[in-house]
Motif scaffolding. Structure first.
Motif, short mmCIF file in Angstrom:
data_model
loop_
_atom_site.label_atom_id
_atom_site.label_comp_id
_atom_site.label_asym_id
_atom_site.label_seq_id
_atom_site.Cartn_x
_atom_site.Cartn_y
_atom_site.Cartn_z
N ILE A 568 0.86 -1.19 0.00
CA ILE A 568 0.00 0.00 0.00
C ILE A 568 0.89 1.23 0.00
CG2 ILE A 568 -1.73 1.34 1.28
CD1 ILE A 568 -2.81 -1.15 2.44
N GLU A 569 0.49 2.23 -0.79
CA GLU A 569 1.21 3.50 -0.78
C GLU A 569 0.61 4.40 0.30
OE1 GLU A 569 2.60 7.16 -3.75
OE2 GLU A 569 1.40 5.48 -4.52
N ILE A 570 1.46 4.98 1.11
CA ILE A 570 1.04 5.82 2.23
C ILE A 570 1.54 7.25 2.00
CG2 ILE A 570 1.14 6.17 4.73
CD1 ILE A 570 -0.26 3.58 3.92
N ASP A 571 0.63 8.22 2.14
CA ASP A 571 1.01 9.64 2.13
C ASP A 571 1.27 10.08 3.56
OD1 ASP A 571 0.70 9.77 -0.57
OD2 ASP A 571 -1.25 10.75 -0.53
N TYR A 572 2.32 10.89 3.76
CA TYR A 572 2.57 11.43 5.09
C TYR A 572 3.17 12.83 4.98
CZ TYR A 572 7.50 10.00 4.56
OH TYR A 572 8.79 9.84 4.13
N LEU A 573 2.84 13.65 5.94
CA LEU A 573 3.27 15.04 5.98
C LEU A 573 3.05 15.58 7.38
CD1 LEU A 573 0.52 17.30 4.46
CD2 LEU A 573 0.29 14.82 4.45
N GLN A 574 3.58 16.76 7.65
CA GLN A 574 3.34 17.36 8.96
C GLN A 574 1.91 17.87 9.04
OE1 GLN A 574 6.87 20.02 9.20
NE2 GLN A 574 7.32 18.91 11.10
N LYS A 575 1.35 17.78 10.20
CA LYS A 575 -0.08 18.11 10.38
C LYS A 575 -0.40 19.54 9.94
CE LYS A 575 -3.59 19.98 12.63
NZ LYS A 575 -3.77 21.40 12.96
N LYS A 576 0.54 20.48 10.08
CA LYS A 576 0.25 21.87 9.74
C LYS A 576 -0.05 22.07 8.26
CE LYS A 576 5.24 22.84 9.48
NZ LYS A 576 6.36 23.54 10.16
N ASN A 577 0.28 21.09 7.43
CA ASN A 577 0.00 21.18 6.00
C ASN A 577 -1.29 20.49 5.60
OD1 ASN A 577 2.46 22.59 5.40
ND2 ASN A 577 3.56 20.65 5.66
N VAL A 578 -2.03 19.96 6.58
CA VAL A 578 -3.30 19.30 6.31
C VAL A 578 -4.43 20.30 6.53
CG1 VAL A 578 -4.82 17.39 6.94
CG2 VAL A 578 -2.35 17.09 7.08
N LYS A 579 -5.30 20.47 5.54
CA LYS A 579 -6.39 21.44 5.61
C LYS A 579 -7.73 20.73 5.47
CE LYS A 579 -3.10 24.52 5.53
NZ LYS A 579 -2.66 25.15 6.79
N LYS A 580 -8.77 21.40 5.98
CA LYS A 580 -10.13 20.85 5.88
C LYS A 580 -10.96 21.72 4.95
CE LYS A 580 -14.12 19.16 8.35
NZ LYS A 580 -14.04 17.89 7.57
N PRO A 581 -11.54 21.14 3.88
CA PRO A 581 -12.41 21.92 2.98
C PRO A 581 -13.68 22.37 3.71
CG PRO A 581 -11.76 19.82 2.00
CD PRO A 581 -11.39 19.76 3.43
N ASN A 582 -14.14 23.55 3.38
CA ASN A 582 -15.38 24.05 3.98
C ASN A 582 -16.56 23.15 3.62
OD1 ASN A 582 -14.11 26.26 5.12
ND2 ASN A 582 -14.43 27.55 3.32
N GLY A 583 -17.35 22.81 4.63
CA GLY A 583 -18.56 22.05 4.38
C GLY A 583 -18.35 20.57 4.14
N THR A 593 1.22 19.12 -0.69
CA THR A 593 2.60 18.63 -0.72
C THR A 593 2.72 17.52 0.32
OG1 THR A 593 3.29 20.27 0.90
CG2 THR A 593 3.54 20.86 -1.42
N ASN A 594 3.31 16.42 -0.07
CA ASN A 594 3.44 15.30 0.86
C ASN A 594 4.59 14.39 0.45
OD1 ASN A 594 1.20 14.48 -1.29
ND2 ASN A 594 2.19 12.59 -0.62
N TYR A 595 5.01 13.55 1.38
CA TYR A 595 5.95 12.48 1.12
C TYR A 595 5.16 11.19 0.94
CZ TYR A 595 9.16 15.86 3.24
OH TYR A 595 9.87 16.99 3.55
N SER A 596 5.78 10.17 0.37
CA SER A 596 5.12 8.87 0.17
C SER A 596 6.07 7.74 0.52
CB SER A 596 4.64 8.70 -1.27
OG SER A 596 3.60 9.61 -1.56
N LEU A 597 5.48 6.65 1.00
CA LEU A 597 6.24 5.42 1.21
C LEU A 597 5.34 4.24 0.90
CD1 LEU A 597 5.31 3.99 4.16
CD2 LEU A 597 6.53 5.94 5.05
#
Length: 610
Positions: A568-583, A593-597
């Motif tokens: 399985i490919e996993i995306d990972y990044l620091q939490k400060k770069n994760v956003k929530k769309p309105n609604g 922007t993210n890293y993958s493993l």
């Protein structure tokens, strides 16, 4: 997996060495068909778990306790009345049947010594726990069986107990001589293995095939194909195995292929691991993940060979296998209504999405109609009356095209007709673009709820999922219902390097973990392109070791829709770069922007804190 008469024999031997003469301290009934006894004796305190579940009957000693309902069921209250503080004076197995009898001495209301019998029948869908008096009369049972339900026997209060007459034609294998072996099993026109397990009580297909393997005989061959010497050799291997039972020479074990358990037994199964060259791991650690799946230390997941894992007791074998299966089976039963609601909504939305995509594809020709209208306006002044087509130069592509016309209309009316088609398809396209996106988002939301149902382990986990379904209109809240409060919490793991890792079990917990619990420099993990849990690693502003990233990625892969995938490919990044769309629905995020493993979703070896 064979819970046969031989496993029962090993279990009875173990119980006689541990809880014989123990006092029954507590009696609980955590499920409708399950009992849990707390026993105190000279050997210490034990818990005895037993279940008459049609899909997963079991009995074993365990250290684990289970919460019980606030109001004890009637059968539990009856047992407490009669045998609370009673003493187990005899534990036996009749004729190698899948039955265990517990004789219990207790004092009645007058202070006189009495004896009762608790009979645990572990017979698949016919399993039952029956409570009888000293004369064999049924006082009550955990399941009532009337004549309308079974033609073999009734299990009702007041009836005399009898062993079900399903195996009257079978012999006790411990009492079989060579002559009776030949007369019973070696005269049947059946495959050899089947002749064995249909002739002797307690012999399962697994044991029958093991006897054949030890005799170097193919169990699928017909009995008629055996020579007298081969039959004699088969009997000797049969007798040697029965001698092991009589002398209590047991080897409780689980056979694994990689990490997957494929069989368990109280004997060495040479058909899987051979007699001398087995890869063994005596007294090794057996880890269980939070979803109840077994992980076996020392077993290489990439190997295809079988290995045999030894255990110190048959109870440990049974608990390892049945306890995890029992959790899974119970929660599947309790979530069946929620699963049906989600599956129905998913099916409806997928059909709607397919129809919307088809209609959206039909709007692709709208620009062609616009061009037709413009070209008719440009070149239509020279049209002859009643013309059926116009051949003109498309000045957008510099190609000659033929435009179909309605001969009943003039050039202006034909042009307007195409403009009307264009405007209609344009409006349809604009509306469908939004509707298709909404339907796609709803499908993704429902798929995430379906994944949450697969992750759920307790009723508290289901409460949060049901609340989400109510909030989004899939279930109607009754007027008398209040918003349910759940005690469910995210999984808490600890990495090999001591970092805390949290895994959301559902969308509400994912939302809470990512946007309220995690801080900016914590690391966020999620399976790429599929529903799954949010995984948060509390970094403490440290630079994390590579092993922590790998372990968190394995957790994100395991707690996702792709847990059965090899990679399985996993995306990972620091939490400060994760956003929530309105609604957006709970648990839905965006990031750019993210890293993958790429990982194998195997969480054995990870420590679950709570």
């Amino acid at each position: 997996m064979a819970f046969d008469g031989f496993v029962i024999s090993n279990l009875v031997y173990e119980l006689n060495n541990t809880i014989l003469n123990a006092k029954i301290s507590k009696i609980a009934q955590p499920e409708t068909d399950e009992l849990l006894f707390t026993l105190k004796g000279s050997n210490g305190q034990y818990r005895l778990a037993m279940s008459a579940s049609a899909s997963l009957p079991f009995l074993y000693l365990t250290d684990a306790n289970k919460p019980s309902p606030l109001t004890a069921p009637n059968f539990c209250m009856l047992l407490r009345k009669h045998i609370a503080n009673g003493r187990i004076v005899e534990i036996s197995q009749p004729h190698m049947e899948r039955i265990i009898n517990f004789k219990i001495e207790h004092l009645d209301e007058m202070g006189d010594l009495c004896q009762k019998t608790l009979i645990v029948e572990l017979m698949g869908k016919r399993s039952n726990i029956i409570f009888c008096d000293a004369n064999g009369r049924i006082i009550d049972s955990i399941k009532h069986v009337s004549a309308a339900m079974s033609s073999l026997r009734e299990v009702l209060p007041g009836r005399t107990y009898c062993i079900p007459a399903t195996q009257d034609d079978r012999l006790n294998p411990l009492e079989v001589t060579e002559e009776t072996f030949w007369d019973s099993a070696m005269t049947k026109p059946l495959p050899i293995a089947k002749a064995l397990y249909t002739s002797f009580t307690g012999v399962s297909p697994v044991v029958a095939n093991e006897i054949c393997h030890r005799a170097s005989i193919d169990g699928d061959m017909s009995v008629d194909s055996l020579t007298p010497d081969a039959k004699k050799h088969l009997y000797h291997n049969f007798a040697w195995l029965m001698e092991d039972v009589k002398e209590h020479r047991y080897e409780p074990n689980i056979i694994t292929r990689g990490r997957e358990p494929v069989e368990f037994s109280c004997f060495r199964l040479t058909e899987y691991v051979g007699s001398d060259d087995a890869v063994e791991a005596t007294n090794s650690t057996v880890a269980t993940d939070s979803a109840g799946n077994a992980g076996f230390a020392g077993a290489d997941a990439n190997e295809s060979e079988y290995t045999m894992q030894h255990f110190s007791s048959i109870s440990a074998v049974l608990e390892q296998y049945y306890a995890s299966r029992n959790v899974y089976t119970r929660i599947r039963q309790k979530s069946v209504d929620l699963r049906r609601i989600v599956a129905t909504a998913l099916d409806r939305n997928r059909k709607k999405y397919q129809l919307q995509e088809k209609q959206l594809k039909d709007t692709e020709k709208r620009d062609r109609y616009k061009v037709y209208g413009e070209l008719i306006h440009t070149y239509g002044y020279g049209l002859a009356e009643g013309a059926k087509e116009l051949e003109a130069l498309n000045y957008y592509t510099n190609e000659m095209i033929k435009i179909p016309l309605d001969p009943m209309l003039d050039a202006k009316a034909n042009a307007q007709k195409y403009f009307d088609k264009y405007n209609k398809l344009k409006r349809t396209y604009e509306a469908l673009t939004d509707l298709t996106a909404e339907t796609r988002a709803e499908i993704e939301h429902l798929e995430s709820i379906a994944t949450s149902l697969d992750i759920a382990l307790t009723e508290d986990d289901l409460v949060q999922i049901k609340e989400e379904l109510i909030e989004y209109g899939y279930i109607r809240r009754k007027r008398t219902d209040k918003k349910a409060k759940s005690k469910s919490k995210p999984f808490h793991y600890r990495s090999s390097d001591g970092y805390d890792i949290y895994v959301g079990k559902n969308n509400y917990q994912n939302e809470e973990l990512t946007f309220k619990f995690a801080t900016g420099n914590d690391w966020w993990f999620h399976a790429k392109g599929m529903p799954g849990s949010h995984v948060i690693v509390k970094s403490g502003n440290d630079e994390l070791p590579d092993r922590v990233f790998e372990e968190a990625g394995r957790l994100a892969g395991y707690y996702s829709k792709g847990r059965d995938n090899d990679k399985i490919e996993i995306d990972y990044l620091q939490k400060k770069n994760v956003k929530k769309p309105n609604g957006s629905a709970p648990g839905f995020v965006v990031y750019y922007t993210n890293y993958s493993l790429t990982i194998h979703p195997d969480i054995s070896g990870l420590t679950l804190i709570e």
